[in-house]
Design a protein around this motif. Structure first.
Motif, PDB file in Angstrom:
ATOM      1  N   LEU A  43       0.810  -1.219   0.000  1.00  0.00           N
ATOM      2  CA  LEU A  43       0.000   0.000   0.000  1.00  0.00           C
ATOM      3  C   LEU A  43       0.842   1.267   0.000  1.00  0.00           C
ATOM      4  CD1 LEU A  43      -2.925  -0.962   2.389  1.00  0.00           C
ATOM      5  CD2 LEU A  43      -2.867  -0.962  -0.097  1.00  0.00           C
ATOM      6  N   THR A  44       2.153   1.127   0.083  1.00  0.00           N
ATOM      7  CA  THR A  44       3.026   2.292  -0.066  1.00  0.00           C
ATOM      8  C   THR A  44       3.248   2.628  -1.526  1.00  0.00           C
ATOM      9  OG1 THR A  44       5.023   0.914  -0.042  1.00  0.00           O
ATOM     10  CG2 THR A  44       4.223   1.726   2.074  1.00  0.00           C
ATOM     11  N   THR A  45       2.755   1.776  -2.435  1.00  0.00           N
ATOM     12  CA  THR A  45       2.923   2.002  -3.867  1.00  0.00           C
ATOM     13  C   THR A  45       1.606   2.448  -4.497  1.00  0.00           C
ATOM     14  OG1 THR A  45       2.359  -0.263  -4.538  1.00  0.00           O
ATOM     15  CG2 THR A  45       4.652   0.166  -3.878  1.00  0.00           C
ATOM     16  N   ARG A  46       1.705   3.099  -5.629  1.00  0.00           N
ATOM     17  CA  ARG A  46       0.509   3.553  -6.345  1.00  0.00           C
ATOM     18  C   ARG A  46      -0.344   2.376  -6.805  1.00  0.00           C
ATOM     19  NH1 ARG A  46       0.666   7.510 -11.687  1.00  0.00           N
ATOM     20  NH2 ARG A  46      -1.608   7.681 -11.985  1.00  0.00           N
ATOM     21  N   LYS A  47       0.326   1.327  -7.279  1.00  0.00           N
ATOM     22  CA  LYS A  47      -0.400   0.155  -7.752  1.00  0.00           C
ATOM     23  C   LYS A  47      -1.158  -0.521  -6.606  1.00  0.00           C
ATOM     24  CE  LYS A  47       0.267  -4.371  -9.909  1.00  0.00           C
ATOM     25  NZ  LYS A  47       1.252  -5.342 -10.442  1.00  0.00           N
ATOM     26  N   GLY A  48      -0.520  -0.615  -5.443  1.00  0.00           N
ATOM     27  CA  GLY A  48      -1.175  -1.227  -4.303  1.00  0.00           C
ATOM     28  C   GLY A  48      -2.425  -0.479  -3.888  1.00  0.00           C
ATOM     29  N   LYS A  49      -2.355   0.832  -3.887  1.00  0.00           N
ATOM     30  CA  LYS A  49      -3.514   1.650  -3.526  1.00  0.00           C
ATOM     31  C   LYS A  49      -4.636   1.484  -4.545  1.00  0.00           C
ATOM     32  CE  LYS A  49      -0.626   5.021  -1.133  1.00  0.00           C
ATOM     33  NZ  LYS A  49      -0.004   6.369  -1.200  1.00  0.00           N
ATOM     34  N   LEU A  50      -4.268   1.283  -5.807  1.00  0.00           N
ATOM     35  CA  LEU A  50      -5.276   1.063  -6.844  1.00  0.00           C
ATOM     36  C   LEU A  50      -5.956  -0.281  -6.672  1.00  0.00           C
ATOM     37  CD1 LEU A  50      -6.631   1.677  -9.606  1.00  0.00           C
ATOM     38  CD2 LEU A  50      -4.642   0.620 -10.697  1.00  0.00           C
ATOM     39  N   LEU A  51      -5.201  -1.310  -6.308  1.00  0.00           N
ATOM     40  CA  LEU A  51      -5.756  -2.657  -6.211  1.00  0.00           C
ATOM     41  C   LEU A  51      -6.619  -2.872  -4.968  1.00  0.00           C
ATOM     42  CD1 LEU A  51      -2.665  -4.809  -7.282  1.00  0.00           C
ATOM     43  CD2 LEU A  51      -4.778  -4.483  -8.584  1.00  0.00           C
ATOM     44  N   LEU A  52      -6.351  -2.137  -3.887  1.00  0.00           N
ATOM     45  CA  LEU A  52      -7.054  -2.380  -2.625  1.00  0.00           C
ATOM     46  C   LEU A  52      -8.580  -2.299  -2.745  1.00  0.00           C
ATOM     47  CD1 LEU A  52      -6.907  -3.008   0.386  1.00  0.00           C
ATOM     48  CD2 LEU A  52      -6.708  -0.542   0.809  1.00  0.00           C
ATOM     49  N   PRO A  53      -9.150  -1.241  -3.368  1.00  0.00           N
ATOM     50  CA  PRO A  53     -10.620  -1.212  -3.461  1.00  0.00           C
ATOM     51  C   PRO A  53     -11.186  -2.409  -4.210  1.00  0.00           C
ATOM     52  CG  PRO A  53      -9.675   0.930  -4.012  1.00  0.00           C
ATOM     53  CD  PRO A  53      -8.543  -0.035  -3.942  1.00  0.00           C
ATOM     54  N   PHE A  54     -10.465  -2.899  -5.223  1.00  0.00           N
ATOM     55  CA  PHE A  54     -10.931  -4.067  -5.966  1.00  0.00           C
ATOM     56  C   PHE A  54     -10.946  -5.309  -5.071  1.00  0.00           C
ATOM     57  CE2 PHE A  54      -9.670  -1.216  -9.356  1.00  0.00           C
ATOM     58  CZ  PHE A  54     -10.625  -1.439 -10.339  1.00  0.00           C
TER      59      PHE A  54
END
Length: 393
Positions: free
Chosen positions: A92-103
């Motif tokens: 979640l420190t990465t942009r991709k991680g933050k994008l994937l979390l809601p999914f």
């Protein structure tokens, strides 16, 4: 809530275990305690494990006799990488991680709605408060109250101090109130939650991994070799350990340190080793196999587990790698954080920080503990010593 498991036919009802950490393929170094846990449950009940998909996942629906469903949560399979390789918090420190979390949360929400409506499911056992606990709370809030709904249980796998942010505390309260029962895996967290929620909190520690349990006690140990296994993330304290090692590298010239793990800090740790000229003393294996981990722990005399309290007040919950090291005869030296002191008990050493670990090693106040004594301590956490059926009664 439906009838307790002690009053129903266990062989015709199912325990649904929902988690985010699970081996993806044979020999994966991802912790396998959910698999071991489910195998123990299968002794007295039907059980099925539900975990997020990963691009490297073996698509087998059966692992050692345990049915497994790897649910999809993102349209592009190759991008389903939020879980594994260091854990969700680090991602979640990465942009991709933050994008994937809601999914992931939406996919888990849909899963929990399905499980709550399934009359064959008598228990839903959720592992980790975030994100699984949050997804469950949302699903339960969407459905009407059902007197025949399954028993629900949430297991905390991280520890925490009393001082956490107001937002986290509010979120935790909303989640905890959605479950019938709560367990923690360390006694330090237990009274904090019992005081806060005025209800009994169960204790369910992780167990000695089955693949480690099968390994014989090594005949010889090298007490100039130090090992440590863990996620390469900030709270594990590996950079702090290396900074303290660099200050004492001349005094430690007769020792060698092997770090094994995966995570976001792998490159930074390797760069520090090179820039501080520690390569002759310190080795990093950033993608270790289980075989390499066991080989290293079998050879090493000492096992160091540094750990820090996160800025949010969360701590190491248990220390499964420490149990593995003890089982393989290593003298364990751990930080005074979370559940780590409970794991080593009176056979290991507890230090305030990484600097104290190294100083005590150098001044001789840390001495080898007999490998057989270390193994005896590890076996206190063997799965066979736990009464899991009572957990659901």
């Amino acid at each position: 809530m439906g009838p307790p498991l002690g009053a129903i036919d266990l062989l015709h009802q199912m325990i649904a275990v929902v988690a985010s950490t699970f081996p993806r393929f044979a020999g994966d170094s991802e912790p396998g305690f959910i698999l071991d846990f489910a195998r123990e449950l299968s002794r007295f009940s039907k059980v099925k494990v539900f975990v997020p998909n990963h691009p490297l996942s073996n698509d087998s629906t059966d692992w050692a006799g345990v049915p497994v469903e790897r649910f999809r949560y993102f349209p592009i399979r190759s991008q389903e990488t939020l879980c594994g390789d260091g854990g969700i918090p680090a991602k979640l420190t990465t942009r991709k991680g933050k994008l994937l979390l809601p999914f992931l949360i939406l996919a888990e929400l849909a899963l929990f709605v399905r499980l709550l409506r399934d009359r064959q499911v008598r228990v839903i056992h959720v592992h980790w408060i975030l994100p699984q606990g949050l997804s469950f709370a949302l699903a339960k809030a969407l459905l009407p109250r059902d007197p025949q709904a399954p028993m629900t249980l949430l297991s905390f796998h991280s520890g925490r101090d009393e001082k956490v942010s107001r937002f986290y505390l509010w979120l935790e309260k909303c989640i905890v109130r959605s479950f019938d029962r709560i367990t923690v895996n360390n006694e330090k967290t237990r009274p904090i939650l019992e005081k806060l929620y005025v209800k009994p909190i169960g204790y369910l520690s992780m167990g000695l991994p089955k693949d480690a349990e099968a390994i014989a006690l090594p005949l010889r140990k090298d007490y100039r070799l130090i090992a440590s296994v863990g996620r390469l993330v900030a709270v594990k304290g590996y950079l702090e350990l290396l900074r303290e090692w660099a200050k004492r590298k001349e005094a430690l010239k007769d020792y060698s340190l092997i770090l094994l793990g995966k995570g976001q800090l792998a490159e930074e740790i390797q760069a520090f080793i090179q820039t501080q000229c520690l390569a002759s003393q310190v080795r990093l294996h950033a993608n270790p196999s289980r075989e390499l981990i066991f080989q290293t722990l079998s050879e090493a005399g000492y096992y160091l587990q540094p750990s820090l309290v996160s800025p949010t007040g969360h701590t190491e919950g248990f220390g499964l790698s420490v149990v593995e090291a003890l089982h393989l005869g290593c003298t364990a030296v751990v930080s005074a954080v979370g559940g780590l002191p409970e794991v080593v008990g009176d056979v290991g050493y507890v230090c305030a920080n990484a600097g104290e670990m190294l100083d005590r090693l150098l001044d001789g106040s840390i001495q080898p503990v007999g490998p057989a004594q270390c193994r005896e301590r590890a076996h206190r956490f063997a799965w066979g010593s736990k009464n899991l059926q009572e957990l659901y009664s």
